[in-house]
Design an enzyme around this catalytic site. Structure first.
Site, PDB file in Angstrom:
ATOM      1  N   ASP A   1      85.109  86.027  34.841  1.00 54.06           N
ATOM      2  CA  ASP A   1      83.820  86.450  34.307  1.00 54.06           C
ATOM      3  C   ASP A   1      83.248  87.491  35.271  1.00 54.06           C
ATOM      4  OD1 ASP A   1      81.228  86.812  33.498  1.00 54.06           O
ATOM      5  OD2 ASP A   1      80.870  84.682  33.083  1.00 54.06           O
TER       6      ASP A   1
ATOM      7  N   ASN B   1      86.083  99.226  32.186  1.00 54.38           N
ATOM      8  CA  ASN B   1      85.835  99.292  30.746  1.00 54.38           C
ATOM      9  C   ASN B   1      84.991  98.114  30.237  1.00 54.38           C
ATOM     10  OD1 ASN B   1      86.578  99.827  27.752  1.00 54.38           O
ATOM     11  ND2 ASN B   1      87.455  97.790  28.167  1.00 54.38           N
TER      12      ASN B   1
ATOM     13  N   TYR C   1      71.156  97.770  27.526  1.00 56.24           N
ATOM     14  CA  TYR C   1      72.503  98.353  27.539  1.00 56.24           C
ATOM     15  C   TYR C   1      72.416  99.838  27.930  1.00 56.24           C
ATOM     16  CZ  TYR C   1      76.883 100.191  25.612  1.00 56.24           C
ATOM     17  OH  TYR C   1      78.089 100.817  25.444  1.00 56.24           O
ATOM     18  N   GLY C   2      71.505 100.572  27.261  1.00 53.73           N
ATOM     19  CA  GLY C   2      71.347 102.001  27.554  1.00 53.73           C
ATOM     20  C   GLY C   2      70.988 102.227  29.015  1.00 53.73           C
ATOM     21  N   ALA C   3      70.097 101.377  29.539  1.00 57.03           N
ATOM     22  CA  ALA C   3      69.665 101.542  30.937  1.00 57.03           C
ATOM     23  C   ALA C   3      70.833 101.300  31.893  1.00 57.03           C
ATOM     24  CB  ALA C   3      68.515 100.579  31.237  1.00 57.03           C
TER      25      ALA C   3
ATOM     26  N   LYS D   1      74.015 101.672  31.247  1.00 59.26           N
ATOM     27  CA  LYS D   1      75.020 102.734  31.095  1.00 59.26           C
ATOM     28  C   LYS D   1      74.536 104.052  31.702  1.00 59.26           C
ATOM     29  CE  LYS D   1      78.471 100.645  28.999  1.00 59.26           C
ATOM     30  NZ  LYS D   1      79.854 100.625  29.496  1.00 59.26           N
TER      31      LYS D   1
HETATM   32  N1  LIG Z   1      82.441 100.099  20.555  1.00 60.61           N
HETATM   33  C1  LIG Z   1      81.642 101.128  20.734  1.00 60.61           C
HETATM   34  O1  LIG Z   1      81.086 101.697  19.762  1.00 60.61           O
HETATM   35  C2  LIG Z   1      81.397 101.659  22.127  1.00 60.61           C
HETATM   36  C3  LIG Z   1      80.757 102.908  22.265  1.00 60.61           C
HETATM   37  C4  LIG Z   1      80.529 103.411  23.515  1.00 60.61           C
HETATM   38  C5  LIG Z   1      80.937 102.718  24.638  1.00 60.61           C
HETATM   39  N2  LIG Z   1      81.549 101.502  24.499  1.00 60.61           N
HETATM   40  C6  LIG Z   1      81.947 100.796  25.720  1.00 60.61           C
HETATM   41  O2  LIG Z   1      83.331 100.522  25.668  1.00 60.61           O
HETATM   42  C7  LIG Z   1      83.610  99.409  26.514  1.00 60.61           C
HETATM   43  C8  LIG Z   1      84.539  98.455  25.775  1.00 60.61           C
HETATM   44  O3  LIG Z   1      83.858  97.905  24.664  1.00 60.61           O
HETATM   45  P1  LIG Z   1      84.566  97.661  23.246  1.00 60.61           P
HETATM   46  O4  LIG Z   1      83.932  98.563  22.273  1.00 60.61           O
HETATM   47  O5  LIG Z   1      86.020  97.691  23.390  1.00 60.61           O
HETATM   48  O6  LIG Z   1      84.013  96.204  22.936  1.00 60.61           O
HETATM   49  P2  LIG Z   1      84.733  94.773  22.858  1.00 60.61           P
HETATM   50  O7  LIG Z   1      85.853  94.813  21.882  1.00 60.61           O
HETATM   51  O8  LIG Z   1      83.624  93.798  22.650  1.00 60.61           O
HETATM   52  O9  LIG Z   1      85.371  94.581  24.309  1.00 60.61           O
HETATM   53  C9  LIG Z   1      84.583  94.288  25.431  1.00 60.61           C
HETATM   54  C10 LIG Z   1      85.491  93.808  26.548  1.00 60.61           C
HETATM   55  O10 LIG Z   1      84.667  93.542  27.712  1.00 60.61           O
HETATM   56  C11 LIG Z   1      84.996  92.254  28.199  1.00 60.61           C
HETATM   57  N3  LIG Z   1      83.842  91.600  28.824  1.00 60.61           N
HETATM   58  C12 LIG Z   1      82.571  91.560  28.361  1.00 60.61           C
HETATM   59  N4  LIG Z   1      81.819  90.795  29.184  1.00 60.61           N
HETATM   60  C13 LIG Z   1      82.650  90.348  30.161  1.00 60.61           C
HETATM   61  C14 LIG Z   1      82.474  89.506  31.298  1.00 60.61           C
HETATM   62  N5  LIG Z   1      81.285  88.953  31.586  1.00 60.61           N
HETATM   63  N6  LIG Z   1      83.540  89.255  32.098  1.00 60.61           N
HETATM   64  C15 LIG Z   1      84.764  89.781  31.799  1.00 60.61           C
HETATM   65  N7  LIG Z   1      84.983  90.586  30.744  1.00 60.61           N
HETATM   66  C16 LIG Z   1      83.940  90.861  29.936  1.00 60.61           C
HETATM   67  C17 LIG Z   1      85.451  91.471  26.978  1.00 60.61           C
HETATM   68  O11 LIG Z   1      86.281  90.398  27.408  1.00 60.61           O
HETATM   69  P3  LIG Z   1      86.187  88.891  26.790  1.00 60.61           P
HETATM   70  O12 LIG Z   1      85.876  89.023  25.361  1.00 60.61           O
HETATM   71  O13 LIG Z   1      87.546  88.334  27.068  1.00 60.61           O
HETATM   72  O14 LIG Z   1      85.110  88.262  27.578  1.00 60.61           O
HETATM   73  C18 LIG Z   1      86.220  92.516  26.192  1.00 60.61           C
HETATM   74  O15 LIG Z   1      87.542  92.586  26.640  1.00 60.61           O
HETATM   75  C19 LIG Z   1      82.266  98.789  26.892  1.00 60.61           C
HETATM   76  O16 LIG Z   1      81.928  99.159  28.209  1.00 60.61           O
HETATM   77  C20 LIG Z   1      81.309  99.438  25.916  1.00 60.61           C
HETATM   78  O17 LIG Z   1      80.013  99.552  26.440  1.00 60.61           O
HETATM   79  C21 LIG Z   1      81.799 100.969  23.274  1.00 60.61           C
END
Ligand SMILES: NC(=O)c1ccc[n+]([C@@H]2O[C@H](COP(=O)([O-])OP(=O)(O)OC[C@H]3O[C@@H](n4cnc5c(N)ncnc54)[C@H](OP(=O)(O)O)[C@@H]3O)[C@@H](O)[C@H]2O)c1
Length: 235
Positions: A54, A81, A144-146, A148
């Site tokens: 975590d 990521n 989240y925005g803050a 990032k």
């Molecule tokens: N999807 C979009 O539209 C979008 C747009 C811009 C930026 N992003 C960024 O892209 C990145 C990846 O997001 P995604 O879109 O791929 O979403 P996602 O499918 O929800 O994946 C998020 C990942 O982060 C991990 N995670 C979250 N909290 C955690 C914690 N406390 N400890 C360990 N792992 C944690 C999750 O692991 P577990 O589930 O195993 O905990 C999962 O593998 C993020 O930083 C997000 O802000 C996403």
């Protein structure tokens, strides 16, 4: 190529881990969901392994560093990521929620860079996954925005600091990506967007070409040019 990918269990991190494997790399993935990480390991047994941690617990950083040092002589790519958002007003968040998200989205990525630096060599790359949303005011995802924006700001400073060591930093600014991010945040009406596979391919191409910033899709870069740090409300 040896890579550490946080948030490897789903979405962009999963697609990126698989893409690194296809490129012949070795990947250590971090996440909390054992089943999803095990599924990737079963499919890519020779190149993917994982740590269940975590990242809202700062002690996890030490575990990551110890495991990376044990497995890899050199770390070529560190991908920060893992991240999440919450569709809630700032005034409705508890202290614990504020602290946890700040740790996962901002503090842990910086701590991982600091602590993993001794294992990185000239030519290595740090990849920070931010969001194209930093150029607008995301009123539905304000904390989240803050967090990032903090990562965006730190990445610009860090790139200059790392340059002296020959280490490159790539900032990634995706728009909407079709992952579980939105449903997990509590946003149900998000449509469209690009696939996580497309984002993964663009990241790898940008690492290879040593780009400083990549917007996905590319046209979103207009937000940086025309809005810059001026936060116009998105909704
Ligand atoms: N999807 C979009 O539209 C979008 C747009 C811009 C930026 N992003 C960024 O892209 C990145 C990846 O997001 P995604 O879109 O791929 O979403 P996602 O499918 O929800 O994946 C998020 C990942 O982060 C991990 N995670 C979250 N909290 C955690 C914690 N406390 N400890 C360990 N792992 C944690 C999750 O692991 P577990 O589930 O195993 O905990 C999962 O593998 C993020 O930083 C997000 O802000 C996403």
């Amino acid at each position: 190529m040896n890579a550490l990918v946080t948030g490897a269990s789903s979405g962009i991190g999963r697609a990126l881990s698989i893409e690194f494997c296809r490129e012949g790399g070795k990947v250590l993935g971090v996440g909390r969901s054992v089943e999803r990480l095990e599924e990737i390991k079963n499919a890519y047994n020779n190149c993917f392994d994982y740590l269940v941690l975590d990242l809202s617990d700062v002690r996890s950083v030490r575990s990551v560093v110890a495991e990376v040092a044990r497995r890899f002589e050199v770390l070529d790519v560190l991908v920060n990521n893992a991240g999440y958002g919450l569709y809630r007003n700032l005034l409705d968040l508890s202290i614990d929620e504020i602290v946890s998200m700040t740790l996962v989205n901002f503090v842990t990525p910086l701590a991982l860079v600091n602590e993993l630096l001794p294992l990185m060599r000239r030519g290595s790359t740090v990849v920070n996954v931010i969001t194209a949303g930093v150029h607008v005011l995301m009123t539905k995802l304000p904390l989240y925005g803050a967090t990032k924006i903090a990562l965006h700001y730190a990445s610009e400073a860090l790139r200059r600091e790392l340059r002296a060591k020959g280490i490159h930093l790539l900032s990634v600014y995706p728009g909407v990506v079709r992952t579980s991010f939105h449903s997990r945040a509590g946003l149900s009406d998000v449509r469209g967007g690009v696939s996580p596979e497309e984002v993964a391919k663009k990241i790898i191409k940008s690492v290879k070409s040593r780009k400083k910033r990549v917007y996905i899709p590319g046209y979103l870069e207009v937000a940086r040019v025309f809005l810059g740090p001026h936060l116009l409300a998105l909704y």
